[in-house]
Design a protein around this motif. Structure first.
Motif, PDB file in Angstrom:
ATOM      1  N   ILE A   1      23.031  -4.555   4.590  1.00  0.00           N
ATOM      2  CA  ILE A   1      22.362  -4.032   3.231  1.00  0.00           C
ATOM      3  C   ILE A   1      23.295  -3.038   3.315  1.00  0.00           C
ATOM      4  CG2 ILE A   1      20.379  -2.617   2.248  1.00  0.00           C
ATOM      5  CD1 ILE A   1      19.771  -5.132   3.255  1.00  0.00           C
ATOM      6  N   ARG A   2      24.398  -3.591   3.012  1.00  0.00           N
ATOM      7  CA  ARG A   2      25.715  -2.750   2.491  1.00  0.00           C
ATOM      8  C   ARG A   2      26.119  -2.723   0.875  1.00  0.00           C
ATOM      9  NH1 ARG A   2      29.768  -4.613   7.367  1.00  0.00           N
ATOM     10  NH2 ARG A   2      28.754  -4.113   9.350  1.00  0.00           N
ATOM     11  N   HIS A   3      26.638  -3.699   0.476  1.00  0.00           N
ATOM     12  CA  HIS A   3      26.938  -3.613  -0.805  1.00  0.00           C
ATOM     13  C   HIS A   3      26.288  -3.651  -1.765  1.00  0.00           C
ATOM     14  CE1 HIS A   3      30.934  -4.913   1.588  1.00  0.00           C
ATOM     15  NE2 HIS A   3      29.797  -5.947   1.644  1.00  0.00           N
ATOM     16  N   THR A   4      27.042  -4.121  -2.496  1.00  0.00           N
ATOM     17  CA  THR A   4      25.760  -4.031  -4.837  1.00  0.00           C
ATOM     18  C   THR A   4      25.011  -4.433  -4.184  1.00  0.00           C
ATOM     19  OG1 THR A   4      27.640  -2.055  -5.431  1.00  0.00           O
ATOM     20  CG2 THR A   4      25.861  -3.384  -6.556  1.00  0.00           C
ATOM     21  N   HIS A   5      24.884  -5.795  -3.790  1.00  0.00           N
ATOM     22  CA  HIS A   5      24.054  -6.376  -5.055  1.00  0.00           C
ATOM     23  C   HIS A   5      23.077  -6.141  -3.128  1.00  0.00           C
ATOM     24  CE1 HIS A   5      26.774  -8.699  -1.834  1.00  0.00           C
ATOM     25  NE2 HIS A   5      25.483  -9.169  -1.383  1.00  0.00           N
ATOM     26  N   GLN A   6      23.733  -6.122  -1.895  1.00  0.00           N
ATOM     27  CA  GLN A   6      22.419  -6.352  -0.864  1.00  0.00           C
ATOM     28  C   GLN A   6      21.507  -5.530  -1.478  1.00  0.00           C
ATOM     29  OE1 GLN A   6      25.623  -6.065   1.822  1.00  0.00           O
ATOM     30  NE2 GLN A   6      25.626  -8.357   1.743  1.00  0.00           N
ATOM     31  N   LEU A   7      22.713  -3.884  -1.557  1.00  0.00           N
ATOM     32  CA  LEU A   7      20.868  -3.254  -1.813  1.00  0.00           C
ATOM     33  C   LEU A   7      20.294  -2.839  -3.149  1.00  0.00           C
ATOM     34  CD1 LEU A   7      24.061  -0.009  -1.911  1.00  0.00           C
ATOM     35  CD2 LEU A   7      22.319   0.171  -0.241  1.00  0.00           C
ATOM     36  N   TYR A   8      20.751  -3.483  -3.659  1.00  0.00           N
ATOM     37  CA  TYR A   8      19.727  -4.190  -5.012  1.00  0.00           C
ATOM     38  C   TYR A   8      18.134  -5.380  -4.414  1.00  0.00           C
ATOM     39  CZ  TYR A   8      21.605  -1.916  -8.857  1.00  0.00           C
ATOM     40  OH  TYR A   8      22.354  -0.922 -10.083  1.00  0.00           O
ATOM     41  N   ASN A   9      18.946  -6.296  -3.626  1.00  0.00           N
ATOM     42  CA  ASN A   9      18.261  -7.372  -2.747  1.00  0.00           C
ATOM     43  C   ASN A   9      17.190  -5.781  -2.457  1.00  0.00           C
ATOM     44  OD1 ASN A   9      19.668  -9.403  -3.780  1.00  0.00           O
ATOM     45  ND2 ASN A   9      20.582  -9.096  -2.038  1.00  0.00           N
TER      46      ASN A   9
ATOM     47  N   ARG B   1      19.163 -16.200   6.093  1.00  0.00           N
ATOM     48  CA  ARG B   1      20.954 -14.725   5.715  1.00  0.00           C
ATOM     49  C   ARG B   1      20.047 -13.956   5.900  1.00  0.00           C
ATOM     50  NH1 ARG B   1      24.889 -17.399   3.614  1.00  0.00           N
ATOM     51  NH2 ARG B   1      24.998 -15.688   2.186  1.00  0.00           N
ATOM     52  N   GLY B   2      18.906 -13.638   5.891  1.00  0.00           N
ATOM     53  CA  GLY B   2      18.454 -12.273   5.506  1.00  0.00           C
ATOM     54  C   GLY B   2      17.814 -12.270   3.730  1.00  0.00           C
ATOM     55  N   LEU B   3      18.097 -10.815   3.034  1.00  0.00           N
ATOM     56  CA  LEU B   3      17.809 -11.248   2.200  1.00  0.00           C
ATOM     57  C   LEU B   3      18.443 -11.681   1.394  1.00  0.00           C
ATOM     58  CD1 LEU B   3      15.785  -6.996   2.144  1.00  0.00           C
ATOM     59  CD2 LEU B   3      14.869  -9.876   2.289  1.00  0.00           C
ATOM     60  N   ASP B   4      19.863 -11.751   1.498  1.00  0.00           N
ATOM     61  CA  ASP B   4      20.941 -11.915   1.240  1.00  0.00           C
ATOM     62  C   ASP B   4      20.819 -13.340   0.792  1.00  0.00           C
ATOM     63  OD1 ASP B   4      23.761 -12.077  -0.512  1.00  0.00           O
ATOM     64  OD2 ASP B   4      24.695 -11.101   0.908  1.00  0.00           O
ATOM     65  N   TYR B   5      20.269 -14.219   0.275  1.00  0.00           N
ATOM     66  CA  TYR B   5      20.103 -15.753  -0.064  1.00  0.00           C
ATOM     67  C   TYR B   5      20.240 -16.336  -1.263  1.00  0.00           C
ATOM     68  CZ  TYR B   5      14.792 -15.072  -0.793  1.00  0.00           C
ATOM     69  OH  TYR B   5      13.871 -14.942  -1.091  1.00  0.00           O
ATOM     70  N   PHE B   6      20.758 -14.842  -2.336  1.00  0.00           N
ATOM     71  CA  PHE B   6      20.639 -15.761  -3.452  1.00  0.00           C
ATOM     72  C   PHE B   6      22.266 -15.611  -3.837  1.00  0.00           C
ATOM     73  CE2 PHE B   6      16.388 -13.164  -3.554  1.00  0.00           C
ATOM     74  CZ  PHE B   6      15.659 -14.236  -4.178  1.00  0.00           C
ATOM     75  N   LYS B   7      22.320 -16.831  -4.322  1.00  0.00           N
ATOM     76  CA  LYS B   7      23.811 -16.720  -5.712  1.00  0.00           C
ATOM     77  C   LYS B   7      23.957 -15.185  -6.609  1.00  0.00           C
ATOM     78  CE  LYS B   7      25.016 -21.312  -3.924  1.00  0.00           C
ATOM     79  NZ  LYS B   7      25.503 -22.422  -4.157  1.00  0.00           N
ATOM     80  N   ARG B   8      25.515 -15.223  -6.608  1.00  0.00           N
ATOM     81  CA  ARG B   8      25.111 -14.792  -8.081  1.00  0.00           C
ATOM     82  C   ARG B   8      25.319 -15.128  -9.252  1.00  0.00           C
ATOM     83  NH1 ARG B   8      31.021 -11.645  -7.561  1.00  0.00           N
ATOM     84  NH2 ARG B   8      30.633 -10.971  -9.749  1.00  0.00           N
ATOM     85  N   PRO B   9      24.329 -14.625 -10.395  1.00  0.00           N
ATOM     86  CA  PRO B   9      24.482 -15.435 -11.449  1.00  0.00           C
ATOM     87  C   PRO B   9      25.617 -16.058 -12.237  1.00  0.00           C
ATOM     88  CG  PRO B   9      24.186 -13.086 -12.259  1.00  0.00           C
ATOM     89  CD  PRO B   9      24.513 -13.098 -10.580  1.00  0.00           C
ATOM     90  N   GLN B  10      25.681 -16.606 -13.202  1.00  0.00           N
ATOM     91  CA  GLN B  10      27.052 -16.915 -13.525  1.00  0.00           C
ATOM     92  C   GLN B  10      27.509 -16.042 -14.675  1.00  0.00           C
ATOM     93  OE1 GLN B  10      25.376 -20.550 -15.785  1.00  0.00           O
ATOM     94  NE2 GLN B  10      26.518 -22.439 -13.893  1.00  0.00           N
ATOM     95  N   SER B  11      25.944 -15.271 -15.170  1.00  0.00           N
ATOM     96  CA  SER B  11      26.816 -14.208 -16.410  1.00  0.00           C
ATOM     97  C   SER B  11      25.695 -13.028 -15.722  1.00  0.00           C
ATOM     98  CB  SER B  11      27.832 -14.650 -17.084  1.00  0.00           C
ATOM     99  OG  SER B  11      26.146 -15.081 -17.985  1.00  0.00           O
ATOM    100  N   ARG B  12      25.730 -12.019 -16.877  1.00  0.00           N
ATOM    101  CA  ARG B  12      25.216 -10.673 -16.714  1.00  0.00           C
ATOM    102  C   ARG B  12      24.000 -11.734 -18.207  1.00  0.00           C
ATOM    103  NH1 ARG B  12      27.337  -6.031 -19.220  1.00  0.00           N
ATOM    104  NH2 ARG B  12      28.738  -7.649 -20.474  1.00  0.00           N
ATOM    105  N   PHE B  13      24.099 -12.333 -18.888  1.00  0.00           N
ATOM    106  CA  PHE B  13      23.413 -12.713 -19.927  1.00  0.00           C
ATOM    107  C   PHE B  13      22.594 -14.566 -19.708  1.00  0.00           C
ATOM    108  CE2 PHE B  13      25.901  -9.969 -21.856  1.00  0.00           C
ATOM    109  CZ  PHE B  13      24.789  -8.950 -22.213  1.00  0.00           C
ATOM    110  N   SER B  14      22.746 -14.777 -18.063  1.00  0.00           N
ATOM    111  CA  SER B  14      21.979 -16.710 -18.189  1.00  0.00           C
ATOM    112  C   SER B  14      20.966 -16.272 -17.131  1.00  0.00           C
ATOM    113  CB  SER B  14      23.271 -16.849 -16.888  1.00  0.00           C
ATOM    114  OG  SER B  14      22.977 -16.408 -15.563  1.00  0.00           O
ATOM    115  N   LEU B  15      19.913 -17.562 -17.446  1.00  0.00           N
ATOM    116  CA  LEU B  15      18.788 -17.600 -16.766  1.00  0.00           C
ATOM    117  C   LEU B  15      19.150 -16.906 -15.020  1.00  0.00           C
ATOM    118  CD1 LEU B  15      17.347 -20.775 -18.487  1.00  0.00           C
ATOM    119  CD2 LEU B  15      16.839 -17.582 -19.122  1.00  0.00           C
ATOM    120  N   GLY B  16      18.299 -16.254 -14.618  1.00  0.00           N
ATOM    121  CA  GLY B  16      17.996 -16.140 -13.341  1.00  0.00           C
ATOM    122  C   GLY B  16      19.133 -14.644 -13.181  1.00  0.00           C
ATOM    123  N   TYR B  17      19.455 -14.002 -13.818  1.00  0.00           N
ATOM    124  CA  TYR B  17      20.153 -12.750 -14.186  1.00  0.00           C
ATOM    125  C   TYR B  17      18.961 -11.449 -13.506  1.00  0.00           C
ATOM    126  CZ  TYR B  17      22.985  -8.722 -14.336  1.00  0.00           C
ATOM    127  OH  TYR B  17      23.931  -7.186 -14.201  1.00  0.00           O
TER     128      TYR B  17
END
Length: 249
Positions: free
Chosen positions: A125-133, A209-225
């Protein structure tokens, strides 16, 4: 929109579909999910019964409801027995790029009003996306039906350039939770490797993988963001247990 078969109203069709799903899950020994579907299907049939005038139809509906209620009760008793014996184990394999595994979808059947305390072990629980998770996970916990009052997090401390971001991010989450009447207790461990989530209602969830099992979205305006049920996942395994006497971390 699909039309209901002739002679059947939409509520009857919905009840039949739900109960068919329950029977299918039951036959696959997926009892926890089957029980939920049986209960929802029975509720729908009871609503149909209330609106039925014909005595013969009423009699048939009562027999069906009674049969489904008996099966649901047997499943409920069985699940309670395996929980008491500490033998409950369910495994979910999340395939590479699979969707439909948001935290809500994964955890919802184990969350109820008896949950007041949660323990989380996750070294990353370190990087930005992990903190958001972690933040999203906390958001799920403060919604109904849970009545969470304390969340314990054990993670590893980033000793590099991300240390300030990690500590300040967790501090902000702690303050935000406090505004909702929830205490976040933080502990850092340099030897932590395992990932585990425990609820004080006895459920234990281990995600590879803990809470960090999501992939990065293709873009900020793609489904799944925004909607994580639409977010592709990394391959991982989820093991779910029940322990009557939950060990505090």
């Amino acid at each position: 929109m699909a039309k209901s078969p002739p002679g059947l109203d939409s509520q009857t069709v919905a009840a039949a579909a739900m109960l068919k799903r329950a029977v299918d899950l039951d036959s696959e020994s997926r009892y926890q999910q089957a029980l939920v579907c049986y209960q929802e299907g029975i509720d729908l049939l009871l609503q149909v019964l209330k609106g039925t005038k014909d005595d013969t139809k009423k009699c048939n509906l009562r027999k069906k409801i009674s049969g489904y209620m008996d099966r649901a009760e047997n499943i409920k008793k069985y699940l309670e027995e395996v929980k008491e014996d500490g033998k409950y184990h369910k495994q979910i394999k999340i395939e590479e790029n699979a969707t439909g595994f948001s935290y809500e979808s994964l955890f919802q059947e184990y969350l109820n009003e008896t949950i007041t305390e949660v323990w989380i072990e996750d070294p990353y629980i370190r990087h930005t996306h992990q903190l958001y998770n972690f933040l999203r996970f906390c958001e799920m916990l403060i919604k109904k039906p849970c009545k969470v009052k304390t969340i314990h997090l054990i993670t590893s401390l980033d000793e590099g350039i991300g240390k300030e971001q990690q500590t300040s991010g967790l501090k902000e989450i702690k303050m935000s939770l406090m505004n909702h009447g929830v205490l976040l207790e933080l502990e850092y461990s340099s030897s932590l490797h395992d990932r585990e989530i425990r609820f004080n209602n006895g459920w234990i969830i281990k995600i590879g993988r803990g809470l960090d099992y999501f992939k990065r979205p293709q873009s900020r305006f793609s489904l799944g963001y925004c909607d994580f049920d639409l977010r592709p996942c990394y391959e991982t395994t989820v093991d779910i247990f029940h322990d009557k006497h939950t060990r505090k971390i």
